[in-house]
Motif scaffolding. Structure first.
Motif, short mmCIF file in Angstrom:
data_model
loop_
_atom_site.label_atom_id
_atom_site.label_comp_id
_atom_site.label_asym_id
_atom_site.label_seq_id
_atom_site.Cartn_x
_atom_site.Cartn_y
_atom_site.Cartn_z
N ASP A 227 16.84 7.66 -0.84
CA ASP A 227 17.29 6.80 -1.94
C ASP A 227 16.21 5.84 -2.43
O ASP A 227 16.40 5.18 -3.46
N ASN A 228 15.06 5.76 -1.74
CA ASN A 228 14.05 4.80 -2.18
C ASN A 228 12.62 5.31 -2.11
O ASN A 228 11.71 4.64 -2.60
N VAL A 229 12.37 6.48 -1.51
CA VAL A 229 10.99 6.91 -1.31
C VAL A 229 10.28 7.20 -2.63
O VAL A 229 9.06 7.00 -2.75
N ALA A 230 11.01 7.65 -3.65
CA ALA A 230 10.38 7.92 -4.94
C ALA A 230 9.83 6.64 -5.57
O ALA A 230 8.72 6.63 -6.11
N ALA A 231 10.59 5.55 -5.48
CA ALA A 231 10.12 4.27 -6.02
C ALA A 231 8.87 3.81 -5.29
O ALA A 231 7.93 3.27 -5.90
N LEU A 232 8.83 4.01 -3.97
CA LEU A 232 7.64 3.64 -3.20
C LEU A 232 6.44 4.47 -3.63
O LEU A 232 5.35 3.93 -3.87
N LEU A 233 6.62 5.77 -3.75
CA LEU A 233 5.51 6.64 -4.16
C LEU A 233 5.03 6.30 -5.56
O LEU A 233 3.82 6.28 -5.83
N ASP A 234 5.95 6.02 -6.46
CA ASP A 234 5.56 5.64 -7.82
C ASP A 234 4.69 4.39 -7.80
O ASP A 234 3.70 4.29 -8.53
N LEU B 25 10.23 -0.28 0.24
CA LEU B 25 9.46 -1.30 -0.47
C LEU B 25 8.91 -0.73 -1.76
O LEU B 25 8.89 0.48 -1.98
N THR B 26 8.41 -1.61 -2.61
CA THR B 26 7.55 -1.22 -3.72
C THR B 26 6.33 -2.12 -3.69
O THR B 26 6.41 -3.29 -3.29
N LEU B 27 5.19 -1.59 -4.10
CA LEU B 27 3.93 -2.31 -4.03
C LEU B 27 3.59 -2.92 -5.37
O LEU B 27 3.71 -2.26 -6.41
N ASP B 28 3.16 -4.17 -5.35
CA ASP B 28 2.60 -4.77 -6.56
C ASP B 28 1.41 -3.92 -7.01
O ASP B 28 0.67 -3.40 -6.16
N PRO B 29 1.20 -3.74 -8.30
CA PRO B 29 0.10 -2.88 -8.76
C PRO B 29 -1.28 -3.26 -8.23
O PRO B 29 -2.17 -2.41 -8.12
N HIS B 30 -1.48 -4.54 -7.88
CA HIS B 30 -2.78 -4.99 -7.38
C HIS B 30 -2.84 -5.05 -5.85
O HIS B 30 -3.82 -5.54 -5.29
N TRP B 31 -1.78 -4.59 -5.19
CA TRP B 31 -1.69 -4.73 -3.73
C TRP B 31 -2.88 -4.12 -3.01
O TRP B 31 -3.54 -4.78 -2.21
N LEU B 32 -3.19 -2.87 -3.30
CA LEU B 32 -4.25 -2.19 -2.57
C LEU B 32 -5.61 -2.83 -2.82
O LEU B 32 -6.37 -3.07 -1.87
N ALA B 33 -5.91 -3.12 -4.06
CA ALA B 33 -7.21 -3.73 -4.37
C ALA B 33 -7.39 -5.05 -3.63
O ALA B 33 -8.47 -5.34 -3.10
N ALA C 164 -1.72 -10.20 -2.02
CA ALA C 164 -1.46 -8.76 -1.82
C ALA C 164 0.02 -8.61 -1.44
O ALA C 164 0.40 -8.73 -0.28
N VAL C 165 0.84 -8.34 -2.43
CA VAL C 165 2.29 -8.47 -2.27
C VAL C 165 3.00 -7.12 -2.31
O VAL C 165 2.69 -6.26 -3.14
N VAL C 166 3.97 -6.97 -1.41
CA VAL C 166 4.95 -5.88 -1.51
C VAL C 166 6.31 -6.52 -1.75
O VAL C 166 6.56 -7.67 -1.37
N HIS C 167 7.20 -5.77 -2.37
CA HIS C 167 8.52 -6.28 -2.71
C HIS C 167 9.58 -5.53 -1.90
O HIS C 167 9.51 -4.31 -1.75
N PHE C 168 10.53 -6.28 -1.36
CA PHE C 168 11.59 -5.67 -0.56
C PHE C 168 12.94 -6.23 -0.97
O PHE C 168 13.03 -7.31 -1.55
N THR C 169 13.99 -5.50 -0.65
CA THR C 169 15.35 -5.93 -0.94
C THR C 169 16.00 -6.45 0.33
O THR C 169 16.13 -5.70 1.31
N PRO C 170 16.41 -7.72 0.38
CA PRO C 170 17.07 -8.24 1.58
C PRO C 170 18.38 -7.51 1.85
O PRO C 170 18.95 -6.88 0.96
N ARG C 171 18.87 -7.63 3.07
CA ARG C 171 20.14 -7.00 3.44
C ARG C 171 21.25 -7.50 2.51
O ARG C 171 21.24 -8.64 2.07
#
Length: 322
Positions: A17-24, A93-101, A196-203
């Protein structure tokens, strides 16, 4: 074949239910990874099929399989990674576009061997909003020197991982903190990059949150982490119970005890209320009152879960050593 220098790794299990958003979000990085290694750890849903479909379209994505928990799955992904720099994140999770850099920059410039990024809650309900602001500090509240990177947002030289023996596979939780401490003992350099930020959804429910914090505390107990912190929590709540008992039998002290306990509650919830209030703009009065009333309940639930989970973990560690 071009030399691979940076690998994003992640281990997943039943995350259809969430791996596609992470890969994107991995593919949308401003600094593209040379490869993305996704380790499937015994999924029974469509997770590996989704990853395989992405890999068919994007050759930098590789699907590998192995492991029995997050530690062994992460290690398996890193063993398959060809990069000299590993950037680690987690499912959900989803990664901020600048996370890796941002997270690999101190390694590329030779300033650090291990880098910790940060994580921001992205709530989808009023409860999740209150939970996120109650339990997760802002980056400016963090002491960079004391911050231990989390596996959801960290980067390190692969050589460092090899030299400390990887993530401890006996640990199903707290494996990232144990890894950090091993890196520290080995004398490697660590730094914190809050941008360097990732975004997550709390419980989304109190029950799910209680289960989450019980599991975390059980992991602490099994790993022997934060003993003094947990003992302090038991001491505080034991003292609180004692004061309440005194108040029941000494009416003339009730006002003083109430003031003392109230002051403690104010101090304990001041940070969460400050963070939460800044996020309630535009909400109705009813929603604001509900969110604010959740703060002490969330605090109490989290502490209860920790006080129950920690001794279970200690007992499990003792049983494993017998």
């Amino acid at each position: 074949m071009n030399q691979v220098t940076v690998s994003i790794i992640c281990t997943v299990r039943d995350e259809a239910d969430n791996v596609a958003a992470l890969l994107d979000s991995m593919l949308a990085q401003t600094r593209a990874a040379d490869e993305i290694v996704m380790n499937d750890c015994q999924s029974v849903d469509a997770t590996p099929a989704i990853i395989a479909a992405y890999a068919a379209r994007y050759p930098q994505i590789r699907l590998v399989r192995g492991g029995h928990n997050i530690s062994s799955g992460r290690n398996n992904a890193i063993r398959h990674a060809r990069g000299t720099i590993i950037a680690s994140t987690d499912a959900g999770l989803t990664l901020d576009p600048h996370w890796l850099a941002r997270i690999i920059a101190p390694i590329e410039t030779g300033e650090a061997d291990l880098v910790g990024g940060f994580f921001h809650p992205t709530p989808r309900s009023l409860f999740a909003l209150a939970l996120g602001e109650t339990n997760y500090r802002r980056s400016y509240e963090i002491d960079p020197a004391a911050f231990l990177p989390f596996g959801k947002s960290m980067a390190f030289r692969k050589e460092v991982w090899e030299m400390v023996g990887g993530f401890p596979e006996w640990a199903s939780h707290c494996e990232d903190l144990l890894f950090d401490l091993a890196v520290e003992r080995a004398g490697f350099r660590r730094t914190f990059v809050p941008e360097a930020v990732v975004h997550f959804t709390p419980r989304s429910t109190l029950r799910a949150f209680l289960r989450q914090y019980y599991t975390y505390a059980r992991g602490d107990g099994r790993a022997g982490l934060w003993t003094h912190r947990h003992l302090l929590r038991y001491t505080i709540y034991s003292t609180l119970s004692g004061l309440l008992a005194i108040g029941l039998h000494r009416p003339h002290l009730r006002a003083f005890i109430g003031l003392l306990i109230g002051s403690g509650v104010v101090v304990y919830t001041r940070g969460p209320y400050r963070r939460l209030w800044s996020r309630l703009g535009g909400r109705s009065l009813g929603e604001r009152l509900i969110a604010l009333s959740l703060v002490p309940l969330i605090r109490l639930t989290g502490d209860t879960a920790k006080m129950v989970g920690y001794p279970v973990g200690v007992w499990q560690r003792w049983r494993a050593q017998v």
